[in-house]
Design a protein around this motif. Structure first.
Motif: not given
Length: 237
Positions: A201-202, A116-120, A231-236, A108-111
């Motif tokens: 990654d940012v 502007a691309k911010q994170a993948t 990044l802190l919101s990542m969850s499974q 996933a690529t975050v814009y």
């Protein structure tokens, strides 16, 4: 030549292949949809998104980068088909490049609102990394609450700079454990999620900041805080 290591998983697809595989199927969340529909594509943004005051990104060359993301009024959740999810500002968008469906492999690529691309964020069953000696200064690191039940070393959000031959490389990403300041090996950040791996990654260009103080100032900006929160919101689930 830098020695390489490989995470011990059995699938035959590499992380880099997920980024370059031809024939990938793409989909997008308009500012934050849930699980993307395979085989569809969209690039629209939320109609209520505020107009950014600048289109600069964390990849601004030299000095303190200007923020392209006002403090978000709301966050939305993006969820991969394998259950890994993260939150992002409602006026940002996510595009998914799906390399395989069973087992799922995708990036996933975050814009941001300005495009502007911010994170993948990559999720799959195998990832490659390289390591080399560096001198590291850690600005921040904190455990990711939604991933603390996963195998050790536990996932952390980290922002630091590695210096090699007077060349500074700034990184904000998920790390396996806490990065340590001083003379260390490069940290690649392959996170174990059961029998899968997660890499987030940012995206910075070369030399995004003129100094460590400029990097810290960017971290305190709306854009820096939005990416830290992602990044802190990542969850499974």
């Amino acid at each position: 030549m830098r020695p390489a290591f490989r995470a011990p998983f059995t699938a035959a697809l590499a992380f880099t292949a997920a980024l370059t595989l031809t024939g990938c199927m793409a989909s997008a969340s308009p500012g934050g949809a849930g699980t993307p529909a395979a085989g569809s594509a969209a690039t629209t943004s939320a109609s209520t998104a505020p107009n950014p005051s600048s289109t600069a990104s964390p990849t601004t060359e030299g000095g303190q980068p200007a923020s392209s993301a006002p403090a978000p009024a709301a966050l939305v959740t993006y969820t991969f088909p394998d259950g890994i999810s993260f939150k992002h500002p409602a006026d940002w968008r996510v595009e998914l490049f799906k390399a395989a469906g069973s087992p799922f492999v995708g990036t996933a690529t975050v814009y941001d609102a300005g495009g502007a691309k911010q994170a993948t964020v990559y999720t799959g069953q195998i990832a490659d990394g390289v390591t080399s000696p560096v001198t590291r200064t850690v600005f921040e690191s904190a455990p990711v609450p939604g991933l603390q039940g996963q195998p050790a070393p536990t996932a952390h959000y980290s922002f630091y700079v590695d210096n090699v031959n007077d060349i500074a490389k700034y990184r904000m990403h998920l790390t396996a454990g806490v990065p340590l300041s001083g003379a260390e090996m490069a940290l690649d950040g392959i996170i174990r999620i059961g029998d899968r791996v997660l890499v987030a990654d940012v995206e910075f260009i070369d030399k995004p900041f003129a100094s460590d103080d400029a990097a810290k100032a960017w971290l305190a900006s709306a854009e820096g805080q939005a990416l830290k929160a992602l990044l802190l919101s990542m969850s499974q689930s």
